[in-house]
Design a protein around this motif. Structure first.
Motif, short mmCIF file in Angstrom:
data_model
loop_
_atom_site.label_atom_id
_atom_site.label_comp_id
_atom_site.label_asym_id
_atom_site.label_seq_id
_atom_site.Cartn_x
_atom_site.Cartn_y
_atom_site.Cartn_z
N LYS A 57 0.80 -1.23 0.00
CA LYS A 57 0.00 0.00 0.00
C LYS A 57 0.84 1.28 0.00
O LYS A 57 0.46 2.27 -0.63
N ILE A 73 -3.03 -3.71 -8.06
CA ILE A 73 -3.38 -4.63 -6.98
C ILE A 73 -2.53 -4.29 -5.77
O ILE A 73 -1.32 -4.06 -5.88
N VAL A 74 -3.15 -4.25 -4.59
CA VAL A 74 -2.42 -4.01 -3.34
C VAL A 74 -2.32 -5.33 -2.57
O VAL A 74 -3.33 -6.02 -2.35
N HIS A 75 -1.10 -5.65 -2.18
CA HIS A 75 -0.83 -6.88 -1.43
C HIS A 75 -1.01 -6.62 0.07
O HIS A 75 -0.64 -5.54 0.56
N LEU A 76 -1.54 -7.61 0.78
CA LEU A 76 -1.98 -7.37 2.16
C LEU A 76 -1.19 -8.13 3.23
O LEU A 76 -1.57 -8.08 4.41
N VAL A 95 -8.37 -4.38 3.29
CA VAL A 95 -9.11 -4.13 2.06
C VAL A 95 -9.47 -2.66 1.95
O VAL A 95 -9.34 -2.04 0.88
N ALA A 98 -6.55 -0.63 0.87
CA ALA A 98 -6.27 -0.86 -0.54
C ALA A 98 -7.21 -0.05 -1.43
O ALA A 98 -6.78 0.54 -2.43
N ALA A 103 -6.71 0.74 -5.41
CA ALA A 103 -6.54 -0.62 -5.93
C ALA A 103 -7.79 -1.11 -6.66
O ALA A 103 -8.92 -0.81 -6.26
N VAL A 106 -7.11 -6.90 -4.45
CA VAL A 106 -6.15 -7.14 -3.38
C VAL A 106 -5.59 -8.54 -3.54
O VAL A 106 -6.16 -9.40 -4.21
N SER A 107 -4.43 -8.76 -2.90
CA SER A 107 -3.84 -10.09 -2.92
C SER A 107 -3.38 -10.47 -1.52
O SER A 107 -3.11 -9.60 -0.68
N ALA A 131 -13.57 -8.28 1.26
CA ALA A 131 -13.49 -7.87 -0.15
C ALA A 131 -14.81 -8.09 -0.87
O ALA A 131 -15.21 -7.27 -1.71
N VAL A 138 -10.12 -10.81 -5.12
CA VAL A 138 -8.99 -11.27 -4.30
C VAL A 138 -8.15 -12.24 -5.12
O VAL A 138 -8.65 -13.25 -5.62
#
Length: 264
Positions: A57, A73-76, A95, A98, A103, A106-107, A131, A138
């Motif tokens: 993020k 895509i934002v990784h979490l 989420v 993101a 985003a 998300v991933s 999500a 996702v």
């Protein structure tokens, strides 16, 4: 799926296939080659044919002006290579964060078979539930990793991708089993689109042959980081990968059209 999820999947793919370039490795590895000037790398890979890029993020302000209208895509979750256990991925975002970062999806990373699988399984389930409320897709990065797990075993990989579907993911990324024949089992283990990881860099031919094998087995594309963003010509290798994923090109033609030398 909801209309929102469908619409956002279109933003990170092309005709239900995906060329995603994850660049969240700054947490894991630090500012390695390709990530110091991440703006230029993002510009190159999206011009080359990547459908979406992926970061943590905090990097979002460096992404949007350089992604040429492609998806984000934002990784979490994450971990470091110098910490006590790289498989122990911890939450790094939500989420909601993101969404605020712009985003489209998300991933979340889960190591199926590791000592940390129980916590990661619970967290992935919570991420997919949240999500879904917001209509955000996702991408589950579901790897077969653990003390007694072969990371290329098609049975273990098939279990990992099925777990992602069972927990509500919309796309699943996993390792490649080494050949198209064995990877068919992995793709047949879920109705989700299956994309492959790249891992450490090989030769251009090895990279494109792996992509070709995954697509021949029924895969939906790639989520490939270092093999693309650390390439001496990220735009060209992204173009070659996209040639296989989106245009069904054979290996030699994909390499030639991208202007890459065809190794003997």
């Amino acid at each position: 799926m909801t209309t929102g999820i469908d619409a956002r999947l279109d933003r990170i793919g092309t005709n239900d296939s995906y060329v995603i370039v994850p660049m969240d490795h700054g947490i894991t590895l630090g500012a390695v080659d390709g990530l110091k000037d991440i703006e230029s790398t993002i510009d190159a890979v999206t011009r080359g044919g990547a459908d979406a890029v992926l970061t943590q993020k905090g990097v979002a302000p460096r992404v949007h002006e350089h992604k040429n209208g492609k998806g984000y895509i934002v990784h979490l979750n994450g971990s470091t290579s110098i910490g006590p256990d790289e498989n122990d991925k911890r939450l790094t975002g939500t989420v909601e964060e993101a969404i605020r970062a712009g985003a489209d999806a998300v991933s979340f990373h889960i190591n199926v078979g590791s000592n940390h699988e129980p916590d990661q399984l619970t967290q992935l389930s919570e991420v997919t539930a949240t999500a879904r409320r917001f209509g955000i897709p996702v991408l589950a990065m579901a790897y077969a990793r653990g003390p007694d797990v072969d990371p290329e075993d098609p049975e273990a990989l098939g279990h990992a991708v099925r777990l992602a579907e069972e927990l509500g993911a919309d796309i699943v990324k996993t390792g490649y089993s080494g050949d198209a024949e064995s990877f068919e089992h992995v793709c047949e283990s879920t109705r989700l689109p299956v994309v492959i990881a790249g891992g450490s860099r090989g030769t251009d031919r090895e990279t494109i042959e792996m992509v070709r094998g995954a697509m021949d087995a029924g895969g939906a594309g790639v989520s490939m980081g270092r093999s693309i963003f650390q390439h001496e010509n990220p735009e060209a290798i992204a173009n070659a990968v996209a040639g296989v994923v989106h245009h069904d090109l054979p290996v030699e033609e994909a390499l030639a059209k991208a202007g890459l030398a065809i190794e003997a």
